[in-house]
Design an enzyme around this catalytic site. Structure first.
Site, PDB file in Angstrom:
ATOM      1  N   SER A  83       0.821  -1.212  -0.060  1.00  0.00           N
ATOM      2  CA  SER A  83       0.114  -0.087   0.156  1.00  0.00           C
ATOM      3  C   SER A  83       0.869   1.195   0.188  1.00  0.00           C
ATOM      4  O   SER A  83       1.704   1.477   0.835  1.00  0.00           O
ATOM      5  CB  SER A  83      -0.731   0.121   1.385  1.00  0.00           C
ATOM      6  OG  SER A  83      -1.399   1.282   1.282  1.00  0.00           O
ATOM      7  N   HIS A  98      -1.078  -1.119  -4.316  1.00  0.00           N
ATOM      8  CA  HIS A  98      -2.349  -0.722  -3.706  1.00  0.00           C
ATOM      9  C   HIS A  98      -2.470   0.691  -3.561  1.00  0.00           C
ATOM     10  O   HIS A  98      -1.560   1.307  -3.024  1.00  0.00           O
ATOM     11  CB  HIS A  98      -2.548  -1.411  -2.351  1.00  0.00           C
ATOM     12  CG  HIS A  98      -3.767  -1.545  -1.808  1.00  0.00           C
ATOM     13  ND1 HIS A  98      -4.959  -2.228  -2.233  1.00  0.00           N
ATOM     14  CD2 HIS A  98      -4.232  -0.573  -0.831  1.00  0.00           C
ATOM     15  CE1 HIS A  98      -5.931  -1.970  -1.388  1.00  0.00           C
ATOM     16  NE2 HIS A  98      -5.657  -0.767  -0.440  1.00  0.00           N
ATOM     17  N   ASP A 148      -4.678   3.806  -2.218  1.00  0.00           N
ATOM     18  CA  ASP A 148      -5.891   3.990  -1.476  1.00  0.00           C
ATOM     19  C   ASP A 148      -6.474   5.606  -1.807  1.00  0.00           C
ATOM     20  O   ASP A 148      -5.816   6.510  -1.423  1.00  0.00           O
ATOM     21  CB  ASP A 148      -5.263   3.929  -0.122  1.00  0.00           C
ATOM     22  CG  ASP A 148      -5.163   2.500   0.553  1.00  0.00           C
ATOM     23  OD1 ASP A 148      -6.090   1.828   0.288  1.00  0.00           O
ATOM     24  OD2 ASP A 148      -4.253   2.293   1.098  1.00  0.00           O
ATOM     25  N   MET A 192      -8.921   8.499  -1.068  1.00  0.00           N
ATOM     26  CA  MET A 192      -9.864   8.804   0.188  1.00  0.00           C
ATOM     27  C   MET A 192     -10.418  10.066  -0.125  1.00  0.00           C
ATOM     28  O   MET A 192      -9.588  11.121  -0.510  1.00  0.00           O
ATOM     29  CB  MET A 192      -9.181   8.683   1.351  1.00  0.00           C
ATOM     30  CG  MET A 192      -8.443   7.332   1.748  1.00  0.00           C
ATOM     31  SD  MET A 192      -7.831   7.609   3.428  1.00  0.00           S
ATOM     32  CE  MET A 192      -6.836   5.779   3.462  1.00  0.00           C
ATOM     33  N   HIS A 212      -8.309   1.195  -4.623  1.00  0.00           N
ATOM     34  CA  HIS A 212      -9.183   0.952  -3.365  1.00  0.00           C
ATOM     35  C   HIS A 212      -9.921   2.128  -3.259  1.00  0.00           C
ATOM     36  O   HIS A 212      -9.214   3.199  -2.747  1.00  0.00           O
ATOM     37  CB  HIS A 212      -8.179   0.635  -2.393  1.00  0.00           C
ATOM     38  CG  HIS A 212      -9.207   0.303  -0.975  1.00  0.00           C
ATOM     39  ND1 HIS A 212      -8.586   0.230   0.168  1.00  0.00           N
ATOM     40  CD2 HIS A 212     -10.627   0.269  -1.003  1.00  0.00           C
ATOM     41  CE1 HIS A 212      -9.587  -0.197   1.083  1.00  0.00           C
ATOM     42  NE2 HIS A 212     -10.814  -0.081   0.426  1.00  0.00           N
ATOM     43  N   MET A 241     -12.265   4.539  -1.545  1.00  0.00           N
ATOM     44  CA  MET A 241     -12.731   5.097  -0.323  1.00  0.00           C
ATOM     45  C   MET A 241     -13.396   6.271  -0.483  1.00  0.00           C
ATOM     46  O   MET A 241     -13.045   7.433   0.145  1.00  0.00           O
ATOM     47  CB  MET A 241     -11.877   4.741   0.821  1.00  0.00           C
ATOM     48  CG  MET A 241     -11.424   3.409   1.270  1.00  0.00           C
ATOM     49  SD  MET A 241     -10.038   3.221   2.237  1.00  0.00           S
ATOM     50  CE  MET A 241      -8.802   3.245   1.261  1.00  0.00           C
ATOM     51  N   MET A 283     -12.069  -5.745   4.782  1.00  0.00           N
ATOM     52  CA  MET A 283     -10.977  -4.721   5.795  1.00  0.00           C
ATOM     53  C   MET A 283     -10.802  -5.509   6.984  1.00  0.00           C
ATOM     54  O   MET A 283     -11.792  -5.835   7.804  1.00  0.00           O
ATOM     55  CB  MET A 283     -11.711  -3.618   5.758  1.00  0.00           C
ATOM     56  CG  MET A 283     -11.869  -2.488   4.654  1.00  0.00           C
ATOM     57  SD  MET A 283     -10.424  -2.094   4.056  1.00  0.00           S
ATOM     58  CE  MET A 283      -9.646  -1.239   5.060  1.00  0.00           C
ATOM     59  N   ASP A 319      -6.962  -6.245   4.068  1.00  0.00           N
ATOM     60  CA  ASP A 319      -6.265  -4.815   3.880  1.00  0.00           C
ATOM     61  C   ASP A 319      -6.471  -4.396   5.420  1.00  0.00           C
ATOM     62  O   ASP A 319      -7.482  -3.991   6.110  1.00  0.00           O
ATOM     63  CB  ASP A 319      -7.063  -4.022   2.869  1.00  0.00           C
ATOM     64  CG  ASP A 319      -6.259  -2.718   2.924  1.00  0.00           C
ATOM     65  OD1 ASP A 319      -5.280  -2.385   3.537  1.00  0.00           O
ATOM     66  OD2 ASP A 319      -6.917  -2.016   2.210  1.00  0.00           O
TER      67      ASP A 319
HETATM   68  C1  DX5 Z   1      -6.606   1.760   5.182  1.00  0.00           C
HETATM   69  C2  DX5 Z   1      -6.231   1.325   3.959  1.00  0.00           C
HETATM   70  C3  DX5 Z   1      -5.013   0.404   3.694  1.00  0.00           C
HETATM   71  C4  DX5 Z   1      -3.620   1.035   4.615  1.00  0.00           C
HETATM   72  C5  DX5 Z   1      -3.030  -0.375   5.084  1.00  0.00           C
HETATM   73  O1  DX5 Z   1      -7.742   2.262   4.916  1.00  0.00           O
HETATM   74  O2  DX5 Z   1      -7.095   0.893   3.012  1.00  0.00           O
HETATM   75  O3  DX5 Z   1      -4.764  -0.060   2.601  1.00  0.00           O
HETATM   76  O4  DX5 Z   1      -2.805   1.592   3.904  1.00  0.00           O
HETATM   77  O5  DX5 Z   1      -2.262   0.275   5.846  1.00  0.00           O
HETATM   78  P1  DX5 Z   1      -1.329  -0.951   6.814  1.00  0.00           P
HETATM   79  O6  DX5 Z   1      -0.865  -2.297   6.067  1.00  0.00           O
HETATM   80  O7  DX5 Z   1      -0.242   0.011   7.401  1.00  0.00           O
HETATM   81  O8  DX5 Z   1      -2.456  -1.236   7.952  1.00  0.00           O
HETATM   82 ZN    ZN Z   2      -6.467  -0.060   1.232  1.00  0.00          ZN
END
Ligand code: DX5
Ligand code: ZN
Length: 226
Positions: free
Chosen positions: A8, A33, A35, A37, A66, A68, A139, A177
């Site tokens: 990620s 990955h 993310d 947001m 991903h 969000m 998750m 994740d």
């Molecule tokens: C959280 C994200 C993850 C995050 C995971 O909302 O979706 O992808 O980056 O990070 P770690 O592996 O540090 O928990």
């Molecule tokens: Zn994620």
């Protein structure tokens, strides 16, 4: 079972993003990955399509996006143009009929489609989506931040989903994740997950290659025991 890792980028050093991506490539990552947001669906804002586009220009690793955000259906063209290989939507972001339409559209556009369950959502919430997805994300933290504590109590949900998929769509992967690390990956693999998003435990490990190889080896050993 083939295990995959998806580091990620949230845990990467954004001042040196290109060299961080090279580090993930050299470490044997299977995908990256990303993310996204928006501060609405989750209480945090990360990065968006412009950054994903820049990343796609310099790597051939598939970009596992991903989403969000509220209204992810509004961003499918921009995701395709940015170079996303797969798009993951959250199950509770829109009504089921719209979710299925959006997942179908993602595939028609030539990307892989996935659906994600946040911790409060049961496995059965995504059963109607199964024919339209390549992967289901469970998750193992509340979405929004990296570096959180792994939720062990999500494992029965992974196992329930794996049992359902074995019956209806064995080729469908389960991704986990949040807090996935050498000390939590064995239980994820035993429950039936095969795709590991790894943020802190990859980019922040002393040696990323060793970390990712260790995660895969631990998962392989864990399923041998079953
Ligand atoms: C959280 C994200 C993850 C995050 C995971 O909302 O979706 O992808 O980056 O990070 P770690 O592996 O540090 O928990
Ligand atoms: Zn994620």
């Amino acid at each position: 079972m083939t295990f995959k890792t998806s580091p990620s980028l949230l845990a990467a050093d954004f001042l040196h993003l290109e060299s961080e991506i090279r580090r993930a490539e050299a470490a044997g990552a299977d995908m990256l990955h990303c993310d996204v947001m928006d501060g609405v669906y989750v209480p945090n804002i990360s990065f968006g399509f412009f950054i994903i586009r820049q990343i796609a220009k310099i790597t051939s690793l598939p970009l596992d996006v991903h989403m969000m955000t509220a209204c992810p259906q509004n961003y499918l063209d921009v995701l395709k143009n940015a170079g996303a290989a797969s798009v993951t939507l959250h199950s509770d972001v829109m009504p089921m009929d719209e979710l299925i339409e959006t997942l179908k559209k993602i595939r028609e556009m030539g990307m892989k489609a996935a659906v994600s369950l946040r911790p409060k959502c049961p496995a059965s919430d995504v059963f109607p989506c199964v024919p339209y997805v390549d992967m289901i994300l469970v998750m193992t933290v509340e979405p929004g931040f990296g570096g959180q504590k792994f939720m062990h109590d999500m494992m029965p949900k992974v196992a329930e989903l794996r049992a359902y998929l074995d019956e209806h769509k064995p080729e469908c992967e389960i991704q986990v994740d949040g807090g996935v690390a050498p000390d939590t990956v064995a239980e994820c693999a035993k429950a039936g997950a095969s795709n590991f998003v790894v943020g802190t435990a990859s980019f922040r490990a002393p040696d990323m290659g060793e970390a990712l190889r260790g995660i895969v080896k631990t998962a392989e050993d864990a399923v041998k025991e079953i």
